[in-house]
Enzyme design. Structure first.
Site: not given
Length: 216
Positions: A135, A177-178, A181
């Site tokens: 990351c 993953h995004e 976030h």
């Protein structure tokens, strides 16, 4: 709504396939460059910064300010040599992320997603991949993390039009993953305590290769 208004609303949207998913693999290099050249690279916020650890606000206004943010994000992503970047990683409390990411077949996916939501997969579609993950907000650290090797995300494009995006392999990992976030989760939050401690140790022992925002 009149047909003419509908047509105008959808100007500039990526084409979609027969199942309604965006075709984000065409002209990716040109689209990334067009965004990036209009943007200014910003430093990356890192773990510990409050903006990374809470759910972001929904995008409700689609216009020049959002366009400039997206352009800056593409510029920042290129500087940091990443494949995906969420708005809170450049300190902005909005649910938008960009990506310029290959899948396991080498196809390059490039796009923008606002207000993303991961589609829950049925058990028969959940095949886990425990590849390494890293990351930009935890620079120089990597750890294996099991995630489904297929992902679907719904949301809106930068003009506010509804879109669906899907990916496999590395790109599926990027989409998950995004999206994480923007709901306040870093990948290290999904690790065991020992693995998280090791990732933070890796980060502390090395220097990031791109500008970051230091935590006071």
């Amino acid at each position: 709504m009149a047909q003419q208004d509908t047509d105008q609303q959808h100007v500039g949207v990526l084409p979609v396939d027969d199942e309604g998913f965006v075709v984000d693999t065409e002209d990716g290099e040109e689209r990334e460059a067009a965004w990036r050249e209009r943007g200014t690279s910003r430093p990356i916020t890192v773990v510990g910064n409050p903006v990374l650890h809470k759910e972001c606000q929904d995008v409700t206004e689609f216009g020049p300010e959002l366009d400039q943010l997206v352009a800056d994000m593409f510029a920042s992503q290129r500087t940091a040599e990443g494949v995906g970047l969420a708005a809170n990683q450049v300190g902005v409390d909005l649910k938008v992320f960009i990506y310029d990411c290959p899948d396991d077949d080498g196809a390059r996916h490039t796009g923008v997603i606002c207000n993303p939501k991961l589609v829950e997969l049925s058990a028969d579609r959940r095949r886990l991949d425990d590849s390494n993950e890293g990351c930009l907000s935890v620079p120089t650290a990597y750890a294996p993390l099991a995630r489904p090797d297929y992902a679907e995300v719904t949301g809106q494009d930068e003009k506010g039009n509804p879109i669906k995006v899907r990916g496999t392999g590395y790109f599926a990992r990027c989409l998950q993953h995004e999206t994480d976030h923007l709901y306040g989760y870093l990948y290290i939050d999904r690790l065991s305590k020992r693995e998280r401690k090791d990732a933070l140790r890796q980060m502390a022992e090395n220097e990031p290769r791109y500008p970051v925002v230091a935590n006071d």
